[in-house]
Write a protein that holds these residues in place. Structure first.
Motif, short mmCIF file in Angstrom:
data_model
loop_
_atom_site.label_atom_id
_atom_site.label_comp_id
_atom_site.label_asym_id
_atom_site.label_seq_id
_atom_site.Cartn_x
_atom_site.Cartn_y
_atom_site.Cartn_z
N HIS A 22 0.85 -1.19 0.00
CA HIS A 22 0.00 0.00 0.00
C HIS A 22 0.89 1.24 0.00
O HIS A 22 2.03 1.19 0.46
CB HIS A 22 -0.91 -0.02 1.25
N TYR A 24 1.04 3.66 1.88
CA TYR A 24 1.39 4.23 3.18
C TYR A 24 2.63 3.57 3.80
O TYR A 24 3.10 4.01 4.84
CB TYR A 24 0.23 4.07 4.17
N ASP A 38 -3.89 1.48 -4.04
CA ASP A 38 -4.84 1.73 -2.94
C ASP A 38 -5.51 0.42 -2.55
O ASP A 38 -5.24 -0.64 -3.13
CB ASP A 38 -5.84 2.85 -3.31
N SER A 39 -6.40 0.49 -1.58
CA SER A 39 -7.01 -0.75 -1.06
C SER A 39 -7.81 -1.49 -2.14
O SER A 39 -7.82 -2.71 -2.17
CB SER A 39 -7.96 -0.44 0.09
N PHE A 61 -6.12 -5.93 7.86
CA PHE A 61 -7.34 -6.13 7.06
C PHE A 61 -7.00 -6.32 5.58
O PHE A 61 -7.74 -6.98 4.85
CB PHE A 61 -8.35 -4.99 7.26
N MET A 62 -5.87 -5.77 5.14
CA MET A 62 -5.46 -5.94 3.74
C MET A 62 -5.02 -7.38 3.49
O MET A 62 -5.32 -7.96 2.44
CB MET A 62 -4.35 -4.95 3.39
N TYR A 110 -16.89 -0.78 4.78
CA TYR A 110 -15.61 -0.27 4.27
C TYR A 110 -14.59 -1.39 4.47
O TYR A 110 -14.56 -2.01 5.54
CB TYR A 110 -15.27 0.97 5.10
N ASN A 112 -11.72 -1.44 5.32
CA ASN A 112 -10.91 -1.23 6.53
C ASN A 112 -11.67 -1.76 7.73
O ASN A 112 -12.10 -1.02 8.61
CB ASN A 112 -10.63 0.26 6.76
N SER A 127 -12.61 3.44 -0.52
CA SER A 127 -12.86 4.86 -0.77
C SER A 127 -12.94 5.14 -2.28
O SER A 127 -13.52 6.12 -2.70
CB SER A 127 -11.78 5.72 -0.11
N HIS A 173 -6.50 10.45 9.99
CA HIS A 173 -7.23 11.44 9.18
C HIS A 173 -8.21 12.29 9.99
O HIS A 173 -8.42 13.46 9.70
CB HIS A 173 -8.01 10.71 8.06
N HIS A 196 -8.18 12.99 1.59
CA HIS A 196 -8.75 11.64 1.64
C HIS A 196 -10.11 11.71 2.34
O HIS A 196 -10.26 12.44 3.33
CB HIS A 196 -7.81 10.69 2.41
N GLU A 198 -11.49 10.00 4.48
CA GLU A 198 -11.54 9.63 5.91
C GLU A 198 -11.38 10.86 6.80
O GLU A 198 -11.45 10.75 8.03
CB GLU A 198 -10.43 8.61 6.23
N SER A 212 -9.40 8.53 -3.03
CA SER A 212 -8.53 7.50 -2.44
C SER A 212 -7.07 7.87 -2.67
O SER A 212 -6.77 8.84 -3.40
CB SER A 212 -8.82 6.15 -3.10
N THR A 213 -6.16 7.11 -2.11
CA THR A 213 -4.73 7.41 -2.30
C THR A 213 -4.38 7.38 -3.80
O THR A 213 -3.72 8.29 -4.29
CB THR A 213 -3.86 6.40 -1.53
P1 13P Z 1 -7.06 3.88 0.20
O1 13P Z 1 -8.05 2.83 -0.12
O2 13P Z 1 -7.46 5.23 -0.30
O3 13P Z 1 -5.72 3.50 -0.29
O4 13P Z 1 -7.00 4.07 1.77
C1 13P Z 1 -6.66 3.07 2.65
C2 13P Z 1 -6.51 3.57 4.01
O5 13P Z 1 -6.13 2.87 4.89
C3 13P Z 1 -6.83 4.95 4.25
O6 13P Z 1 -6.49 5.30 5.53
#
Ligand code: 13P
Ligand code: SF4
Length: 302
Positions: A22, A24, A38-39, A61-62, A110, A112, A127, A173, A196, A198, A212-213
């Motif tokens: 990801h 992040y 992104d997710s 969770f990913m 979601y 997450n 997202s 966020h 974002h 969130e 999203s990212t």
């Molecule tokens: P994204 O799906 O935008 O990558 O976001 C994941 C996430 O954990 C946002 O905090």
């Protein structure tokens, strides 16, 4: 560093493994990933990958999402304690309570979130696709878990739906303030604000772009603007700068950092590949129950 990268390459070949990450995670982890996104991208790609082992560089969770979508593959999570606190901010009891209250309710989860929450839901979203998916649902009542901010962002665009909100949030966020954005804008009046969903509604209200990212990275890359205030976790800066060396990216107030995402290191990836653990192990019936809303998400995203 180079030696670690070579070792990872060697192990990947030996184990027929791919590395997914990801945006992040730390820069050096992003740099060795075969797939980064992104997710939504990570979930979708996980179903298309032809490998025996997936090393998921992200939070729990990913890893669970990748496993649910690929029950026959080995999914490794290099830092097993890398968990997203928001993933636990809803309960199955509350879902059952809302289902008893509203006959025609869609429980929208979601990604997450834990596999238990996904299993109790009707459809998952990220997202990147939440608006499209909720809009397409035939249900009037929507119970959106766990994130209150993403829920409000979507609800504001779908006045025809009745939303029931949950009080979960992402600490990274949710803590961004209007004052921080105002300060950042004062310092860089030309800069566009990328947020974002969130973040709190009063913060998203100040954005030039919300997404999203991957959405944020795409928007900044395609934009004619040269300066951007980035309001999400700072890991995205790496890809933003890589793709846009001629543009400038600024933070709003303190840097937003997700401590769990930063737990994944090159050393932990090497250990995970060598030992083939920590592995995501899930109960078969839980995987089966969580599979349905995840697959529904992938279908409705097309
Ligand atoms: P994204 O799906 O935008 O990558 O976001 C994941 C996430 O954990 C946002 O905090
Ligand atoms: Fe969870 Fe927030 Fe970290 Fe994303 S940034 S993984 S939502 S704590």
């Amino acid at each position: 560093m180079e030696q670690k990268k070579l070792r990872i390459e060697e192990l990947k070949k030996a184990k027929n493994a791919v590395i997914m990450a990801h945006y992040y995670v730390e820069d050096e982890v992003q740099d060795i990933a075969d797939y980064i996104g992104d997710s939504y991208y990570l979930s979708d790609m996980a179903t298309k990958i032809d490998a025996d082992v997936i090393v998921l560089c992200g939070v729990a969770f990913m890893g669970e999402s990748a496993k649910v979508l690929n029950p026959d593959k080995k999914v490794l999570l290099p830092a097993l304690d890398a968990d997203c606190p928001m993933a636990h901010m809803a309960t199955v009891e509350k879902i059952e309570e809302i289902r008893a209250q509203y006959e025609d309710v869609a429980v929208v989860c979601y990604v997450n979130s834990t596999a238990e929450l996904k299993a109790a839901s009707d459809v998952c979203v990220t997202s990147a696709n939440a608006l499209k998916i909720v809009k397409a649902l035939p249900n009037k009542h929507i119970f959106f878990i766990p994130d209150q901010n993403l829920a409000h962002y979507i609800a504001d665009q779908l006045p025809e739906k009745h939303f029931i909100f949950n009080d979960g949030f992402c600490h990274v966020h949710h803590t961004v303030t209007v004052e921080q954005i105002m300060e950042a804008k004062k310092a860089r009046p030309e800069a566009l604000v990328l947020v974002h969903p969130e973040c709190k509604p009063e913060v998203t209200a100040m954005a030039d772009y919300i997404g999203s990212t991957s959405g944020i990275i795409k928007f900044a890359t395609e934009s004619d603007a040269k300066q951007f205030i980035v309001v999400t976790e700072m890991g995205v800066m790496h890809e933003l700068k890589k793709r846009n060396p001629d543009k400038s990216f600024y933070t709003a107030g303190n840097m937003q950092v997700c401590p769990n995402m930063k737990k994944i290191t090159l050393d932990k990836i090497i250990d995970a590949l060598e030992q083939e653990k920590p592995e995501v192990i899930m109960d078969a019936s839980l995987m089966e129950a969580a599979h349905k809303p995840m697959v529904r998400m992938l279908e409705l995203s097309l």
